[in-house]
Design an enzyme around this catalytic site. Structure first.
Site, PDB file in Angstrom:
ATOM      1  N   GLU A   1      62.454  73.895  54.707  1.00 54.38           N
ATOM      2  CA  GLU A   1      62.862  73.729  53.305  1.00 54.38           C
ATOM      3  C   GLU A   1      64.310  74.140  53.192  1.00 54.38           C
ATOM      4  OE1 GLU A   1      60.597  76.145  50.697  1.00 54.38           O
ATOM      5  OE2 GLU A   1      58.736  75.177  51.204  1.00 54.38           O
TER       6      GLU A   1
ATOM      7  N   THR B   1      62.467  82.824  43.073  1.00 54.21           N
ATOM      8  CA  THR B   1      61.908  81.826  43.983  1.00 54.21           C
ATOM      9  C   THR B   1      62.286  80.458  43.420  1.00 54.21           C
ATOM     10  OG1 THR B   1      59.872  80.992  45.013  1.00 54.21           O
ATOM     11  CG2 THR B   1      59.667  81.874  42.784  1.00 54.21           C
ATOM     12  N   THR B   2      61.954  79.378  44.132  1.00 60.49           N
ATOM     13  CA  THR B   2      62.357  78.047  43.674  1.00 60.49           C
ATOM     14  C   THR B   2      61.763  77.757  42.292  1.00 60.49           C
ATOM     15  OG1 THR B   2      62.158  77.453  45.991  1.00 60.49           O
ATOM     16  CG2 THR B   2      62.564  75.657  44.436  1.00 60.49           C
TER      17      THR B   2
ATOM     18  N   GLY C   1      52.599  80.169  50.621  1.00 61.33           N
ATOM     19  CA  GLY C   1      53.263  81.300  51.257  1.00 61.33           C
ATOM     20  C   GLY C   1      52.877  82.647  50.695  1.00 61.33           C
ATOM     21  N   HIS C   2      53.324  82.924  49.469  1.00 62.76           N
ATOM     22  CA  HIS C   2      53.229  84.273  48.918  1.00 62.76           C
ATOM     23  C   HIS C   2      51.802  84.814  48.938  1.00 62.76           C
ATOM     24  CE1 HIS C   2      53.251  87.388  45.758  1.00 62.76           C
ATOM     25  NE2 HIS C   2      54.439  87.652  46.259  1.00 62.76           N
TER      26      HIS C   2
ATOM     27  N   ARG D   1      67.443  79.869  53.022  1.00 60.05           N
ATOM     28  CA  ARG D   1      68.240  79.871  51.785  1.00 60.05           C
ATOM     29  C   ARG D   1      69.691  80.108  52.101  1.00 60.05           C
ATOM     30  NH1 ARG D   1      64.685  80.567  47.023  1.00 60.05           N
ATOM     31  NH2 ARG D   1      66.612  80.604  45.861  1.00 60.05           N
TER      32      ARG D   1
ATOM     33  N   ASN E   1      53.736  79.085  54.703  1.00 57.88           N
ATOM     34  CA  ASN E   1      55.134  79.471  54.497  1.00 57.88           C
ATOM     35  C   ASN E   1      55.268  80.970  54.807  1.00 57.88           C
ATOM     36  OD1 ASN E   1      57.395  80.604  53.128  1.00 57.88           O
ATOM     37  ND2 ASN E   1      57.647  78.692  52.005  1.00 57.88           N
TER      38      ASN E   1
ATOM     39  N   GLU F   1      56.875  66.557  47.566  1.00 58.79           N
ATOM     40  CA  GLU F   1      56.036  67.740  47.365  1.00 58.79           C
ATOM     41  C   GLU F   1      56.030  68.025  45.872  1.00 58.79           C
ATOM     42  OE1 GLU F   1      56.682  71.192  49.858  1.00 58.79           O
ATOM     43  OE2 GLU F   1      55.736  72.496  48.371  1.00 58.79           O
TER      44      GLU F   1
ATOM     45  N   ARG G   1      68.332  85.365  52.281  1.00 59.07           N
ATOM     46  CA  ARG G   1      67.661  86.576  51.775  1.00 59.07           C
ATOM     47  C   ARG G   1      66.369  86.875  52.529  1.00 59.07           C
ATOM     48  NH1 ARG G   1      65.524  84.580  45.901  1.00 59.07           N
ATOM     49  NH2 ARG G   1      67.705  84.051  45.680  1.00 59.07           N
TER      50      ARG G   1
ATOM     51  N   HIS H   1      53.579  75.775  45.717  1.00 53.47           N
ATOM     52  CA  HIS H   1      54.187  76.790  44.857  1.00 53.47           C
ATOM     53  C   HIS H   1      53.138  77.433  43.959  1.00 53.47           C
ATOM     54  CE1 HIS H   1      57.259  79.131  42.995  1.00 53.47           C
ATOM     55  NE2 HIS H   1      58.094  78.651  43.872  1.00 53.47           N
ATOM     56  N   GLY H   2      52.941  78.717  44.172  1.00 53.24           N
ATOM     57  CA  GLY H   2      52.016  79.476  43.329  1.00 53.24           C
ATOM     58  C   GLY H   2      50.548  79.258  43.654  1.00 53.24           C
TER      59      GLY H   2
ATOM     60  N   HIS I   1      61.914  78.474  54.511  1.00 54.71           N
ATOM     61  CA  HIS I   1      63.014  78.088  53.620  1.00 54.71           C
ATOM     62  C   HIS I   1      64.247  78.874  54.044  1.00 54.71           C
ATOM     63  CE1 HIS I   1      64.419  77.615  49.129  1.00 54.71           C
ATOM     64  NE2 HIS I   1      65.335  77.241  49.992  1.00 54.71           N
TER      65      HIS I   1
ATOM     66  N   ASP J   1      58.076  82.830  54.779  1.00 51.72           N
ATOM     67  CA  ASP J   1      59.312  83.436  54.257  1.00 51.72           C
ATOM     68  C   ASP J   1      59.152  84.915  53.931  1.00 51.72           C
ATOM     69  OD1 ASP J   1      60.369  80.903  54.295  1.00 51.72           O
ATOM     70  OD2 ASP J   1      60.414  80.649  52.120  1.00 51.72           O
ATOM     71  N   HIS J   2      57.994  85.265  53.332  1.00 55.29           N
ATOM     72  CA  HIS J   2      57.890  86.636  52.824  1.00 55.29           C
ATOM     73  C   HIS J   2      57.585  87.672  53.899  1.00 55.29           C
ATOM     74  CE1 HIS J   2      59.040  85.324  49.011  1.00 55.29           C
ATOM     75  NE2 HIS J   2      58.025  84.497  48.887  1.00 55.29           N
TER      76      HIS J   2
HETATM   77  N1  PXP Z   1      56.847  74.732  48.495  1.00 55.73           N
HETATM   78  C1  PXP Z   1      58.158  74.907  48.181  1.00 55.73           C
HETATM   79  C2  PXP Z   1      59.042  73.707  48.131  1.00 55.73           C
HETATM   80  C3  PXP Z   1      58.684  76.191  47.967  1.00 55.73           C
HETATM   81  O1  PXP Z   1      59.995  76.345  47.660  1.00 55.73           O
HETATM   82  C4  PXP Z   1      57.823  77.302  48.075  1.00 55.73           C
HETATM   83  C5  PXP Z   1      58.373  78.676  47.877  1.00 55.73           C
HETATM   84  O2  PXP Z   1      59.329  78.942  48.848  1.00 55.73           O
HETATM   85  C6  PXP Z   1      56.472  77.070  48.418  1.00 55.73           C
HETATM   86  C7  PXP Z   1      56.010  75.773  48.591  1.00 55.73           C
HETATM   87  C8  PXP Z   1      55.507  78.185  48.595  1.00 55.73           C
HETATM   88  O3  PXP Z   1      55.280  78.834  47.354  1.00 55.73           O
HETATM   89  P1  PXP Z   1      54.432  80.160  47.312  1.00 55.73           P
HETATM   90  O4  PXP Z   1      55.166  81.181  48.106  1.00 55.73           O
HETATM   91  O5  PXP Z   1      54.359  80.466  45.852  1.00 55.73           O
HETATM   92  O6  PXP Z   1      53.089  79.846  47.925  1.00 55.73           O
END
Ligand code: PXP
Length: 238
Positions: free
Chosen positions: A70, A100-101, A212-213, A45, A7, A151, A49, A190-191, A43, A9-10
């Site tokens: 996403e 975040t989500t 992602g992060h 949004r 991911n 997911e 952002r 996520h995380g 994602h 996004d960041h």
């Molecule tokens: N999956 C989904 C559905 C998400 O919304 C996100 C965050 O945008 C991620 C995975 C990735 O999460 P992280 O950035 O914490 O790895």
């Protein structure tokens, strides 16, 4: 071995922080592919952002691995997905004020809107995944929507103490097993980071991990290609 969806996004978050044209998430996607990303996840949004429409369209034309879009279940996003035609869509809950989500979808609470979105998108050959809590009831609700994938939200797994993490891992494994039995492809995200990814990657039937992060954060120090390669290796060894 689970696929790694990177991911990006960041990368876009850093760009948007200053309103510059750099760093470009499109360039980041190329490097992530070189590092072994099996999929690129973005994602889009509602408030734009981080990822913006231009990124989604450019990525669609240059990516050599599948693109996972996403998005919230809104008419605007459904229209964009139908135009861009990503390889898959993950429907996520979205609140403007969240960092975040937070949490999975309330699938039963929004069943008719989700079912409508899934039906329209899948009729256009865009398979859909729903971002849900790792619970049997949420998988059952997903079945009702017709989505082909889920997911599982690993946010709680990534935040709790080591003892609670074992319980949470069991919850994710059971939900994964159940989804697989019901013919739904299980993913997670996520995380997830370099310290906590291995047990999740080792869960039977786990298809994709979206991360992602932690990868983008590590990339600041060691470069994106290496950060992706290191994450791939952890998944491979688990
Ligand atoms: N999956 C989904 C559905 C998400 O919304 C996100 C965050 O945008 C991620 C995975 C990735 O999460 P992280 O950035 O914490 O790895």
């Amino acid at each position: 071995m689970a696929n790694l969806g990177v991911n990006i996004d960041h990368v876009a978050t850093i760009r948007q922080a200053r309103g510059t044209q750099y760093p470009d998430p499109v360039e980041a996607a190329v490097l992530a592919q070189l590092g072994g990303a099996d999929q690129i996840t973005v994602h889009l949004r509602e408030d734009r952002r981080h990822i913006i429409d231009r990124d989604v369209r450019l990525l669609r034309s240059i990516l050599q691995v599948p693109m996972n879009l996403e998005m919230a279940c809104t008419p605007e996003m459904i229209r964009i997905a139908l135009e861009v035609k990503p390889d898959m869509v993950t429907l996520v809950p979205e609140k403007r004020e969240e960092r975040t989500t937070e949490g999975g979808l309330d699938v039963l609470g929004q069943l008719s809107a989700l079912t409508e979105a899934v039906t329209v998108l899948q009729a256009a050959h865009i398979p859909c995944s729903l971002f849900i809590e790792p619970e049997i009831s949420a998988v059952d609700a997903t079945l009702k929507s017709g989505a082909q994938m889920v997911e599982f939200h690993t946010g709680r797994y990534s935040e709790v103490s080591a003892a609670e993490q074992i319980q949470e891992l069991k919850r994710i494994s059971l939900a994964c097993e159940y989804a697989h039995l019901k013919g739904i492809s299980p993913h997670a995200g996520h995380g997830l980071n370099y310290r906590n990814v291995a047990p999740v990657a080792a869960i039977a039937h786990m298809q994709d991990l979206n991360i992602g992060h932690s990868i983008v954060a590590r990339a600041v120090l060691v470069g994106l290609e290496r950060a992706v390669r290191e994450m791939k290796e952890l998944i491979r060894l688990s």
